[in-house]
Write a protein that holds these residues in place. Structure first.
Motif, mmCIF file in Angstrom:
data_model
loop_
_atom_site.group_PDB
_atom_site.id
_atom_site.type_symbol
_atom_site.label_atom_id
_atom_site.label_comp_id
_atom_site.label_asym_id
_atom_site.label_seq_id
_atom_site.Cartn_x
_atom_site.Cartn_y
_atom_site.Cartn_z
ATOM 1 N N THR A 1 -10.280 5.203 4.732
ATOM 2 C CA THR A 1 -9.135 4.787 3.906
ATOM 3 C C THR A 1 -8.907 3.283 4.059
ATOM 4 O OG1 THR A 1 -8.095 6.951 4.189
ATOM 5 C CG2 THR A 1 -6.661 5.169 3.467
ATOM 6 N N CYS B 1 0.869 -1.185 0.000
ATOM 7 C CA CYS B 1 0.000 0.000 0.000
ATOM 8 C C CYS B 1 0.897 1.224 0.000
ATOM 9 C CB CYS B 1 -0.891 0.021 1.235
ATOM 10 S SG CYS B 1 -2.038 -1.352 1.270
ATOM 11 N N ALA C 1 -11.364 11.224 3.044
ATOM 12 C CA ALA C 1 -11.408 10.002 3.870
ATOM 13 C C ALA C 1 -10.536 10.139 5.112
ATOM 14 C CB ALA C 1 -10.925 8.815 3.044
ATOM 15 N N ASP C 2 -11.046 9.730 6.247
ATOM 16 C CA ASP C 2 -10.188 9.609 7.433
ATOM 17 C C ASP C 2 -9.563 8.212 7.403
ATOM 18 O OD1 ASP C 2 -12.172 7.877 8.322
ATOM 19 O OD2 ASP C 2 -12.529 8.906 10.215
ATOM 20 N N THR C 3 -8.889 7.838 8.476
ATOM 21 C CA THR C 3 -8.166 6.552 8.430
ATOM 22 C C THR C 3 -9.136 5.371 8.328
ATOM 23 O OG1 THR C 3 -8.085 6.461 10.836
ATOM 24 C CG2 THR C 3 -6.196 7.427 9.721
ATOM 25 N N GLY D 1 3.824 1.610 4.723
ATOM 26 C CA GLY D 1 4.766 2.450 5.445
ATOM 27 C C GLY D 1 4.293 2.532 6.887
ATOM 28 N N MET E 1 -4.665 4.683 -3.145
ATOM 29 C CA MET E 1 -5.947 5.386 -3.252
ATOM 30 C C MET E 1 -5.592 6.864 -3.360
ATOM 31 S SD MET E 1 -8.818 5.556 -0.293
ATOM 32 C CE MET E 1 -8.863 7.190 0.396
ATOM 33 N N LYS F 1 1.217 5.460 -0.564
ATOM 34 C CA LYS F 1 0.425 6.688 -0.548
ATOM 35 C C LYS F 1 1.201 7.843 -1.171
ATOM 36 C CE LYS F 1 -2.065 9.825 2.493
ATOM 37 N NZ LYS F 1 -2.331 10.319 3.840
ATOM 38 N N THR G 1 -0.985 9.746 11.062
ATOM 39 C CA THR G 1 -1.615 9.038 12.174
ATOM 40 C C THR G 1 -0.962 7.683 12.420
ATOM 41 O OG1 THR G 1 -3.250 7.936 10.788
ATOM 42 C CG2 THR G 1 -3.869 10.086 11.661
ATOM 43 N N GLY G 2 -0.473 7.038 11.372
ATOM 44 C CA GLY G 2 0.071 5.683 11.505
ATOM 45 C C GLY G 2 -1.009 4.671 11.843
ATOM 46 N N GLN G 3 -2.271 5.033 11.609
ATOM 47 C CA GLN G 3 -3.386 4.161 12.001
ATOM 48 C C GLN G 3 -3.820 3.206 10.901
ATOM 49 O OE1 GLN G 3 -5.420 7.560 14.854
ATOM 50 N NE2 GLN G 3 -6.620 6.733 13.201
ATOM 51 N N VAL G 4 -3.587 3.609 9.643
ATOM 52 C CA VAL G 4 -4.139 2.827 8.525
ATOM 53 C C VAL G 4 -3.655 1.365 8.542
ATOM 54 C CG1 VAL G 4 -4.201 2.616 5.995
ATOM 55 C CG2 VAL G 4 -4.646 4.828 7.086
ATOM 56 N N ALA H 1 2.305 7.968 7.195
ATOM 57 C CA ALA H 1 2.413 8.877 6.059
ATOM 58 C C ALA H 1 2.850 10.237 6.591
ATOM 59 C CB ALA H 1 1.062 8.978 5.367
ATOM 60 N N THR I 1 -14.063 10.791 11.759
ATOM 61 C CA THR I 1 -13.350 11.964 12.289
ATOM 62 C C THR I 1 -13.192 13.006 11.197
ATOM 63 O OG1 THR I 1 -11.232 10.970 11.740
ATOM 64 C CG2 THR I 1 -11.995 10.654 13.987
ATOM 65 N N ASP J 1 6.839 4.156 2.441
ATOM 66 C CA ASP J 1 6.166 3.228 1.534
ATOM 67 C C ASP J 1 7.144 2.742 0.456
ATOM 68 O OD1 ASP J 1 4.372 4.532 3.089
ATOM 69 O OD2 ASP J 1 2.902 4.904 1.543
HETATM 70 P P1 FAD Z 1 -1.049 6.617 7.982
HETATM 71 O O1 FAD Z 1 -1.878 5.734 8.824
HETATM 72 O O2 FAD Z 1 -0.002 7.454 8.668
HETATM 73 O O3 FAD Z 1 -0.385 5.770 6.801
HETATM 74 C C1 FAD Z 1 0.397 4.610 7.083
HETATM 75 C C2 FAD Z 1 0.505 3.819 5.816
HETATM 76 O O4 FAD Z 1 -0.784 3.360 5.357
HETATM 77 C C3 FAD Z 1 1.094 4.565 4.637
HETATM 78 O O5 FAD Z 1 2.490 4.680 4.758
HETATM 79 C C4 FAD Z 1 0.625 3.684 3.474
HETATM 80 O O6 FAD Z 1 1.406 2.523 3.389
HETATM 81 C C5 FAD Z 1 -0.786 3.300 3.917
HETATM 82 N N1 FAD Z 1 -1.745 4.269 3.371
HETATM 83 C C6 FAD Z 1 -2.324 5.331 3.989
HETATM 84 N N2 FAD Z 1 -3.128 5.988 3.141
HETATM 85 C C7 FAD Z 1 -3.055 5.341 1.945
HETATM 86 C C8 FAD Z 1 -3.636 5.539 0.659
HETATM 87 N N3 FAD Z 1 -4.453 6.571 0.408
HETATM 88 N N4 FAD Z 1 -3.331 4.663 -0.326
HETATM 89 C C9 FAD Z 1 -2.494 3.625 -0.102
HETATM 90 N N5 FAD Z 1 -1.906 3.395 1.092
HETATM 91 C C10 FAD Z 1 -2.183 4.239 2.094
HETATM 92 N N6 FAD Z 1 -7.748 10.939 9.958
HETATM 93 C C11 FAD Z 1 -8.118 10.382 11.124
HETATM 94 O O7 FAD Z 1 -8.815 9.364 11.118
HETATM 95 N N7 FAD Z 1 -7.750 10.915 12.337
HETATM 96 C C12 FAD Z 1 -6.996 12.047 12.414
HETATM 97 O O8 FAD Z 1 -6.678 12.496 13.516
HETATM 98 C C13 FAD Z 1 -6.597 12.669 11.203
HETATM 99 N N8 FAD Z 1 -5.854 13.789 11.232
HETATM 100 C C14 FAD Z 1 -5.480 14.354 10.062
HETATM 101 C C15 FAD Z 1 -4.718 15.536 10.108
HETATM 102 C C16 FAD Z 1 -4.346 16.152 8.942
HETATM 103 C C17 FAD Z 1 -3.522 17.383 9.023
HETATM 104 C C18 FAD Z 1 -4.712 15.587 7.698
HETATM 105 C C19 FAD Z 1 -4.304 16.235 6.419
HETATM 106 C C20 FAD Z 1 -5.452 14.425 7.647
HETATM 107 C C21 FAD Z 1 -5.864 13.809 8.818
HETATM 108 N N9 FAD Z 1 -6.620 12.656 8.805
HETATM 109 C C22 FAD Z 1 -6.997 12.073 9.967
HETATM 110 C C23 FAD Z 1 -6.982 12.019 7.540
HETATM 111 C C24 FAD Z 1 -5.885 11.050 7.121
HETATM 112 O O9 FAD Z 1 -4.736 11.736 6.701
HETATM 113 C C25 FAD Z 1 -6.391 10.221 5.960
HETATM 114 O O10 FAD Z 1 -7.312 9.287 6.415
HETATM 115 C C26 FAD Z 1 -5.337 9.448 5.197
HETATM 116 O O11 FAD Z 1 -5.913 8.981 4.003
HETATM 117 C C27 FAD Z 1 -4.731 8.252 5.940
HETATM 118 O O12 FAD Z 1 -4.192 8.589 7.138
HETATM 119 P P2 FAD Z 1 -2.648 8.932 7.344
HETATM 120 O O13 FAD Z 1 -2.182 9.859 6.293
HETATM 121 O O14 FAD Z 1 -2.516 9.333 8.747
HETATM 122 O O15 FAD Z 1 -1.979 7.511 7.050
#
Ligand code: FAD
Length: 258
Positions: free
Chosen positions: A96, A7, A91-93, A116, A60, A9, A124-127, A119, A221, A38
């Motif tokens: 996603t 996956c 999309a939130d986590t 990864g 995505m 991003k 968040t590192g939640q995905v 991102a 969220t 990633d």
């Molecule tokens: P992370 O969980 O940090 O990503 C970890 C890994 O998951 C990536 O390295 C990649 O391997 C995989 N991954 C993540 N997104 C994708 C993708 N689109 N396609 C393929 N692989 C992917 N959402 C919340 O639910 N809670 C929050 O508190 C929140 N805070 C945010 C704050 C800001 C400033 C912004 C811009 C967005 C926030 N979001 C939050 C939304 C969140 O950024 C999106 O849901 C995002 O698509 C995934 O979360 P992340 O960037 O934190 O991914």
């Protein structure tokens, strides 16, 4: 490993980060790059796959990611999948992870999913954890080294003050630390191969997702405010005398930590 799913991003390049009126990152009209952790996940996949195995890259994001995905095919990925749809915006986590889960299931059985560890934009590192939970497979986070041992994996996991060694069965999801596996460049043969390959494009409907499960509607969220924690650092004056510069820096530090 027969089939590894990575996956990946696209995140805004550091110099072009912008948010819209609803604190969502703008992805149209800004320069995007692959999230650095990633890229490490993808290189790890190349090293772990069997000779006759397949590495699929899944993202995505906006339609303009088709060409960057082709670059990953040139570097050695066997299949590129782009899930793109206006309905997925905001999309939130949770939303996603739900979308990535639907795509992973449509792709069929995998031995390993690599992500990864976080991102650099949403951070968040939640995905990875949410995706593993949705698929009902083990999840190991913050991994620096992955070794195969029979049907299981040996994983070196980074801690604040050390390294933890874990073993997991497969299929599993592993989130990989940035810079742990620097991604290889594309060779001439890879570039030629990629020219003949197509990126698979899927919409939310192609994944069997209802509009209320996707994007903003499917999110629990929402970001409602954002501020820079270091406002002074960007606005500081340029000083050429050392004592004056030190005084300015002291003042800035006092703003952040009174
Ligand atoms: P992370 O969980 O940090 O990503 C970890 C890994 O998951 C990536 O390295 C990649 O391997 C995989 N991954 C993540 N997104 C994708 C993708 N689109 N396609 C393929 N692989 C992917 N959402 C919340 O639910 N809670 C929050 O508190 C929140 N805070 C945010 C704050 C800001 C400033 C912004 C811009 C967005 C926030 N979001 C939050 C939304 C969140 O950024 C999106 O849901 C995002 O698509 C995934 O979360 P992340 O960037 O934190 O991914």
């Amino acid at each position: 490993m027969k089939h590894i799913l990575v996956c990946i991003k696209a995140v805004p390049a550091a110099a072009s980060v912008q948010v819209d009126g609803q604190y969502r990152l703008k992805r149209d009209g800004v320069n995007l790059q692959w999230n650095i952790a990633d890229e490490s996940a993808l290189e790890a996949a190349f090293r772990l796959k069997d000779k006759d195995g397949t590495v699929t890259v899944l993202t995505m994001g906006p339609p303009k990611l088709e060409a960057p995905l082709k670059d990953l095919l040139a570097r050695g990925a066997d299949r590129g999948v782009l899930v793109t749809d206006r309905l997925l915006a905001g999309a939130d986590t949770r939303a996603t992870a739900a979308t990535l889960k639907a795509a992973a299931e449509k792709l069929g059985p995998v031995d390993l999913i690599l992500c990864g560890r976080r991102a650099i934009d949403g951070e968040t590192g939640q995905v990875p954890g949410e995706l593993a939970a949705a698929l009902g497979i083990p999840c190991v986070s913050n991994v620096e080294r992955i070794q195969r041992e029979g049907d299981s994996l040996l994983l070196s996991r980074r801690l604040e003050d050390g390294i933890q060694l874990l073993q997991t069965r497969t299929p599993a999801l592993v989130s990989v630390c940035e810079y742990s596996y620097p991604l290889r460049l594309a060779g001439i043969l890879g570039m030629r191969r990629a020219r003949t390959m197509q990126v698979t494009l899927w919409s939310g409907a192609d994944l069997g997702m209802a509009p209320e499960e996707c994007g903003l509607k499917g999110s629990l969220t929402k970001v409602i405010a954002m501020e820079s924690k270091f406002p002074g650092l960007r606005k500081g004056p340029k000083e050429t005398r050392a004592e004056q510069g030190i005084a300015v820096v002291r003042e800035m530090l006092r703003e952040v930590r009174p």
